[in-house]
Design an enzyme around this catalytic site. Sequence first.
Site, PDB file in Angstrom:
ATOM      1  N   GLU A 167      -1.064  -4.558  -7.606  1.00 55.29           N
ATOM      2  CA  GLU A 167      -0.233  -3.630  -8.384  1.00 55.29           C
ATOM      3  C   GLU A 167       0.495  -2.637  -7.478  1.00 55.29           C
ATOM      4  OE1 GLU A 167      -3.454  -4.388  -8.835  1.00 55.29           O
ATOM      5  OE2 GLU A 167      -4.152  -3.726 -10.804  1.00 55.29           O
TER       6      GLU A 167
ATOM      7  N   CYS B 198      -4.802   2.091  -9.357  1.00 61.01           N
ATOM      8  CA  CYS B 198      -3.541   1.444  -9.728  1.00 61.01           C
ATOM      9  C   CYS B 198      -2.991   2.005 -11.041  1.00 61.01           C
ATOM     10  CB  CYS B 198      -3.743  -0.058  -9.812  1.00 61.01           C
ATOM     11  SG  CYS B 198      -4.096  -0.777  -8.191  1.00 61.01           S
TER      12      CYS B 198
ATOM     13  N   CYS C  79      -7.344  -0.936 -11.960  1.00 62.29           N
ATOM     14  CA  CYS C  79      -8.404   0.024 -11.626  1.00 62.29           C
ATOM     15  C   CYS C  79      -7.822   1.445 -11.739  1.00 62.29           C
ATOM     16  CB  CYS C  79      -8.912  -0.240 -10.203  1.00 62.29           C
ATOM     17  SG  CYS C  79      -7.787   0.334  -8.916  1.00 62.29           S
TER      18      CYS C  79
ATOM     19  N   HIS D  82      -3.974  -3.344  -3.305  1.00 68.06           N
ATOM     20  CA  HIS D  82      -4.083  -4.104  -4.549  1.00 68.06           C
ATOM     21  C   HIS D  82      -2.695  -4.637  -4.919  1.00 68.06           C
ATOM     22  CE1 HIS D  82      -8.083  -2.284  -6.257  1.00 68.06           C
ATOM     23  NE2 HIS D  82      -8.204  -2.736  -5.016  1.00 68.06           N
TER      24      HIS D  82
END
Lengths: 143, 143
Positions: A49, A80, A77, A47
Amino acid sequence: MALALEEARAAAARDEVPVGAVVTDAAGRVLSCAGNEVEARRDPSAHAEILALRAAAAARGEKWLPDCTLWVTLEPCPMCAQAASFFRLRRVVFGAYDPKGGGVEHGARIFAAPSCHHAPEVVGGVRETEAGALLRNFFARKR
Amino acid sequence: MALALEEARAAAARDEVPVGAVVTDAAGRVLSCAGNEVEARRDPSAHAEILALRAAAAARGEKWLPDCTLWVTLEPCPMCAQAASFFRLRRVVFGAYDPKGGGVEHGARIFAAPSCHHAPEVVGGVRETEAGALLRNFFARKR
């Protein structure tokens, strides 16, 4: 957030779910920028992040980022959000809220958990409309 | 789990919190092994589980691991539990329960969340005593 939105647009152009992230220090200097790379890396943990947090820590040679802000176009999410806590971030600023997959203001609400040792400040809804439109357009094209 | 415990012991020897992880396929073949590398990489997201999941997917060149089992010496935290869901693992087998930091049987209970799209089977407490003793001894030495 403008930079994070650029990263999200670049991710969409690579056929990745359009999420972008930027880490800045206390002075507002950009330490790292990343877009979602789940498809390119075939890594569901890639991801935006996580990539931006790792790159910021690597750029500094330090494990923690206690003066830093993560700017991300979508509510993180739980994976993260927990990572942001582990990196001891000062602040998380996100764009669109994510009632289904988010783990900050929804679902697991990671930072509010009694077991969360470090909870960054949170600001949600920053340039929410643009960030949300990018995602909606991406998924509308997919269907 | 014997291999995961070896990885945890090797992590302790490197002065890392002793957690080890192994990913096996449906036939029981080992796809990846990893120990915690938070200190070595100065990356708080470098938990054994994340490293093992990434390595297993990379070894296969596939994004998902739907036939695979993650063996880990400690109950995964919310970050790693969410990652296990994203990698679409079949099963998570862990050693010691982690009432403070765990995110499977405790805290965020990631797999039980209504927003969790893929919940692996879970088996906890496998060789719990050994896995827990490794952690207790490590933290007792630190104090």
